[in-house]
Design an enzyme around this catalytic site. Sequence first.
Site, PDB file in Angstrom:
ATOM      1  N   SER B  61       0.800  -1.237   0.000  1.00  0.00           N
ATOM      2  CA  SER B  61       0.000   0.000   0.000  1.00  0.00           C
ATOM      3  C   SER B  61       0.823   1.273   0.000  1.00  0.00           C
ATOM      4  O   SER B  61       0.280   2.355  -0.244  1.00  0.00           O
ATOM      5  CB  SER B  61      -0.938   0.017   1.201  1.00  0.00           C
ATOM      6  OG  SER B  61      -1.906  -0.982   1.066  1.00  0.00           O
ATOM      7  N   TYR B 188      -3.750  -2.666 -10.318  1.00  0.00           N
ATOM      8  CA  TYR B 188      -3.628  -2.403  -8.882  1.00  0.00           C
ATOM      9  C   TYR B 188      -2.736  -3.435  -8.192  1.00  0.00           C
ATOM     10  O   TYR B 188      -1.883  -3.086  -7.363  1.00  0.00           O
ATOM     11  CB  TYR B 188      -5.030  -2.386  -8.266  1.00  0.00           C
ATOM     12  CG  TYR B 188      -5.049  -2.265  -6.765  1.00  0.00           C
ATOM     13  CD1 TYR B 188      -4.647  -1.096  -6.129  1.00  0.00           C
ATOM     14  CD2 TYR B 188      -5.482  -3.317  -5.971  1.00  0.00           C
ATOM     15  CE1 TYR B 188      -4.671  -0.981  -4.752  1.00  0.00           C
ATOM     16  CE2 TYR B 188      -5.518  -3.218  -4.597  1.00  0.00           C
ATOM     17  CZ  TYR B 188      -5.106  -2.051  -3.980  1.00  0.00           C
ATOM     18  OH  TYR B 188      -5.129  -1.944  -2.623  1.00  0.00           O
ATOM     19  N   TYR B 240      -4.798   3.665   7.867  1.00  0.00           N
ATOM     20  CA  TYR B 240      -6.161   3.156   7.978  1.00  0.00           C
ATOM     21  C   TYR B 240      -6.789   3.585   9.294  1.00  0.00           C
ATOM     22  O   TYR B 240      -6.700   4.750   9.670  1.00  0.00           O
ATOM     23  CB  TYR B 240      -6.188   1.617   7.843  1.00  0.00           C
ATOM     24  CG  TYR B 240      -5.397   1.132   6.667  1.00  0.00           C
ATOM     25  CD1 TYR B 240      -5.722   1.553   5.370  1.00  0.00           C
ATOM     26  CD2 TYR B 240      -4.303   0.290   6.817  1.00  0.00           C
ATOM     27  CE1 TYR B 240      -4.991   1.126   4.273  1.00  0.00           C
ATOM     28  CE2 TYR B 240      -3.569  -0.141   5.722  1.00  0.00           C
ATOM     29  CZ  TYR B 240      -3.905   0.284   4.467  1.00  0.00           C
ATOM     30  OH  TYR B 240      -3.180  -0.132   3.393  1.00  0.00           O
ATOM     31  N   VAL B 258       1.141  -3.760   3.949  1.00  0.00           N
ATOM     32  CA  VAL B 258       1.101  -5.051   4.652  1.00  0.00           C
ATOM     33  C   VAL B 258       2.368  -5.869   4.473  1.00  0.00           C
ATOM     34  O   VAL B 258       2.537  -6.908   5.115  1.00  0.00           O
ATOM     35  CB  VAL B 258      -0.108  -5.931   4.242  1.00  0.00           C
ATOM     36  CG1 VAL B 258      -1.394  -5.378   4.802  1.00  0.00           C
ATOM     37  CG2 VAL B 258      -0.165  -6.115   2.751  1.00  0.00           C
TER      38      VAL B 258
END
Lengths: 306, 306, 306, 306
Positions: B61, B188, B240, B258
């Site tokens: 991410s 993605y 997040y 992650v």
Amino acid sequence: MQQLLEEITQQLALETERGKVADYIPQLAEVDPHQFGISLATVEGERFSAGAAATPFSIQSISKVFTLTMGLGKLGDGLWTNVGREPSGDPFNSIVQLEHENGKPRNPFINAGAIAVVDAIMMGHEPRETLAELLSFVRYITDDQSLYFDHQVAASEMAHKDRNASLAHFMKAFGRLRHDVDKVLGTYFHQCALAMSCDQLAHAGLFLASDGVNRPSNLRVVSPQRARRINSLMMMCGHYDASGEFAFRVGLPGKSGVGGGILAIAPGRGSLAVWSPGLDEYGNSLLGARALEMFVQRTGWSVFGH
Amino acid sequence: MQQLLEEITQQLALETERGKVADYIPQLAEVDPHQFGISLATVEGERFSAGAAATPFSIQSISKVFTLTMGLGKLGDGLWTNVGREPSGDPFNSIVQLEHENGKPRNPFINAGAIAVVDAIMMGHEPRETLAELLSFVRYITDDQSLYFDHQVAASEMAHKDRNASLAHFMKAFGRLRHDVDKVLGTYFHQCALAMSCDQLAHAGLFLASDGVNRPSNLRVVSPQRARRINSLMMMCGHYDASGEFAFRVGLPGKSGVGGGILAIAPGRGSLAVWSPGLDEYGNSLLGARALEMFVQRTGWSVFGH
Amino acid sequence: MQQLLEEITQQLALETERGKVADYIPQLAEVDPHQFGISLATVEGERFSAGAAATPFSIQSISKVFTLTMGLGKLGDGLWTNVGREPSGDPFNSIVQLEHENGKPRNPFINAGAIAVVDAIMMGHEPRETLAELLSFVRYITDDQSLYFDHQVAASEMAHKDRNASLAHFMKAFGRLRHDVDKVLGTYFHQCALAMSCDQLAHAGLFLASDGVNRPSNLRVVSPQRARRINSLMMMCGHYDASGEFAFRVGLPGKSGVGGGILAIAPGRGSLAVWSPGLDEYGNSLLGARALEMFVQRTGWSVFGH
Amino acid sequence: MQQLLEEITQQLALETERGKVADYIPQLAEVDPHQFGISLATVEGERFSAGAAATPFSIQSISKVFTLTMGLGKLGDGLWTNVGREPSGDPFNSIVQLEHENGKPRNPFINAGAIAVVDAIMMGHEPRETLAELLSFVRYITDDQSLYFDHQVAASEMAHKDRNASLAHFMKAFGRLRHDVDKVLGTYFHQCALAMSCDQLAHAGLFLASDGVNRPSNLRVVSPQRARRINSLMMMCGHYDASGEFAFRVGLPGKSGVGGGILAIAPGRGSLAVWSPGLDEYGNSLLGARALEMFVQRTGWSVFGH
């Protein structure tokens, strides 16, 4: 600086779209939306202001910064047992999040969280004792003994308490509050009814800009780490569901109130207070945010880069 | 500085509680959790690193920072039509918020938002063209032509695409995506499969610390205002549902992945990359965040005060 | 019939898994979980009962059927302005749905809806007047002047009012309640503290099984259409978030209470009351539902087919 | 009876407010909203119909009753592992509930639940095999070999699959689906594209009115208990978020489809099918529901009393 504040004030005086004054109680609904004030207190001890910077207004939720500071002073990290420190993604008075997270409010700046902080600082005392302590603290950091609670505003809030009473009873049902709900709410509504001018508010916030040290007394109010942490909470949660927008446009830790005030902190530089009663759709001062945006563009004081 | 990074590395090497390695695809599950690297690139052009700072890992991410930068370059504020910029108050892969807000993701760093950004930068092109453009951009800001996509990781993500496919189809149903869902997801997943070392990552982030200017080339990547805004989004949404916690403890704009990496920006000072594969309960690197917290405590580089 | 009720009673007496008695107030927590009663009143005027069918217990939410009947009598379809008639998909005391639907409760059987019904039937009167009217109504349909409110239970509920107070203040904030919240809650807690035996309860429900006509007096209580509609609401919403399960297994309109009672209506045939204090995870009587399931399997009285 | 159906048809022909035809695919958007048909098949073997009762229309979600019946036949109570049986309190295509409950749909009649049922009955077979089996089953209970899938409708649904694809991938991510998402969706869209007339549909539902026995063949389709249970699910969940309203007004188990059809079961009496393409705000046939309400008022066939 002085010139910059005056330019901003002049430019915003021409603005016809000024937002909508809070109207849920008459004391706020009757405020003239054409007023505007801005004040800056620097860590070097300078003061600048323009417009109606000496006019007291109802600081409302900005007071949550002061009760949070008191709460951390009394309980330290124990405060976080019953209050979180994450943005909520919900409006200031939402109860949905409470149900999903066992009655623990997301952060100390949404209404539920601020009510939980008030309960935490009461520590078994009566509302009048807690309020005296709060007033004493704010007078100290403002260096101004004239500060007062507007009892009419507080009484009017109490008469329209239902949404906040719902939040408080909900938390009480989950054991998040120790004191009687009505006493907690009475204290909370007085806290929100603190009347301050931009000049006073900028002064009051100065310790957060100078690593926890009050000016000009040079007495420490909080540790540098605690000052940073309060600033981080203002950045992340200070404008409810529009905190991201404020960070994006202004780039300073800030806390707004439905009275139309915003307190913004430029760490290492100074403390800014603006006031314009008209609110945007999220309940934050429309022109207040714009004034701060203009100020930061001109000064490069954003914490995110020049 | 060098000594500080080494001290942090040594201290964390003793840590037995290292979090839990992501296990939803075998390529991540097999990574040795005992690795740790840290790297700092300063705006003055200095480089410091310690531990496994040269070992490539899956940035996952963190790549969203680069696609966001590209998206703003291509669409400017038009990007915000289909992506918001508020913290979400929900986990990274939540779909609840999408249903409540007409399929518009809250910000570009939750999965749905990043997928919408990918769709926006495709602009009618094929995945391989968009990916070539992305690779070219990241090689440019890293000044390193050896960067690559780990195709095995991308393929494995594609084989476990369901949660992201659900998000993508949901947005497509609301007209938020222009391109074929599988093509968007393919792009993605490759983006997330970028392999970079801490050294490369710290270099790549440097333009965000220096008002938009790449180092040492001194070529402008984005305007100062855009650099500030990207930093603000990293601060508000980069971790997040634990973004508030990161701001509270570290006080720097940051973006986690992650794979166990975190990129953090100290505006006007430098760009930091850390890597430790074990994650906390929110999916952020456990020791990575602790390393940054130690670094900031020692250097006083928090944006919220010394 | 008599034999069937006795068989069911004997079979369930052997049951060791009896659920968990409600423990949020001491008056309910102290009830012996081994008690069981069942009673049937037929439209032909017959009465059958077995077990502790003459023992009064706290009917709690079953009382909502009676206040709904009164509310429809006073306001007709006007009642539906502030209360809906759809299953909620949420637990009995959820507040989430209220926030999503402007403070209008989903149906008259969740707590919020029942509180709104109480407010509607007060019509400007004091709690004691409304309670006198309610008691008079229930005594009439039961043909038993000995019915009473258990004031100890009501007082204990009031002392643990927070969750319901939260619901009430929330609705009040949306203008859904006309009366003072504490007065509405006081009335509501007394209503829930009605003490009735299975024999009395089965009699009280008989008008719903016989197209709105009381037995044996043959006096009309409500129109046939209204009786059908109340039955439909019991079917759809009578067991909170387990209403589907009750319909699936039992197939009769029913309303449960946390005191362990269930009233079930077999239209055209009779009215059944069961009581077993142990509750399942949804707050409904565990053995009470099983007794009704056994009864329907043997008699074929399900409304969904023999 | 015949006269009643004709009167209803005539009365509704005058109706100018006919709702809004589903417009998400052209095949449904082009249907003439002035059509109306009604058909009744009694357990005694009589047939009555009026209006366009022989015109085939797209039965859409009504088909979920047939796949549920097949699913229970194949898996028995094992079907409930991945599908619940409670009303959802949400619209037919909501994904919020799935996220809150680990990807398990609330009931077999919301889209997610019906997709899970399709996956369950595929049992490793290809779509065409499952569809052949379904067609065979529906032809059997209708006693009409001319029934067919409208492939144009199915293809158009597939081209607008995103919302359902989102639901399916979400469930797949939670391990609720065994088969390939596109195959499950392909099967599901064909199932929904079954074309049937009111006459055929009333016949097809007859086994649910007669304790599980097909008429006139007298062959058992399901056990009496299973017929009751399917009826209970139709009552509780057959009209999505307006199921309570349908129970309140009509008082029969029913299942609607966006093609404008409704199948309603009067246990022990007969099976009713109505069709009027205009929908209300919840996606249920506006005049179809009204026709059933008129029918029940005149016949007293409500399951909740005469």
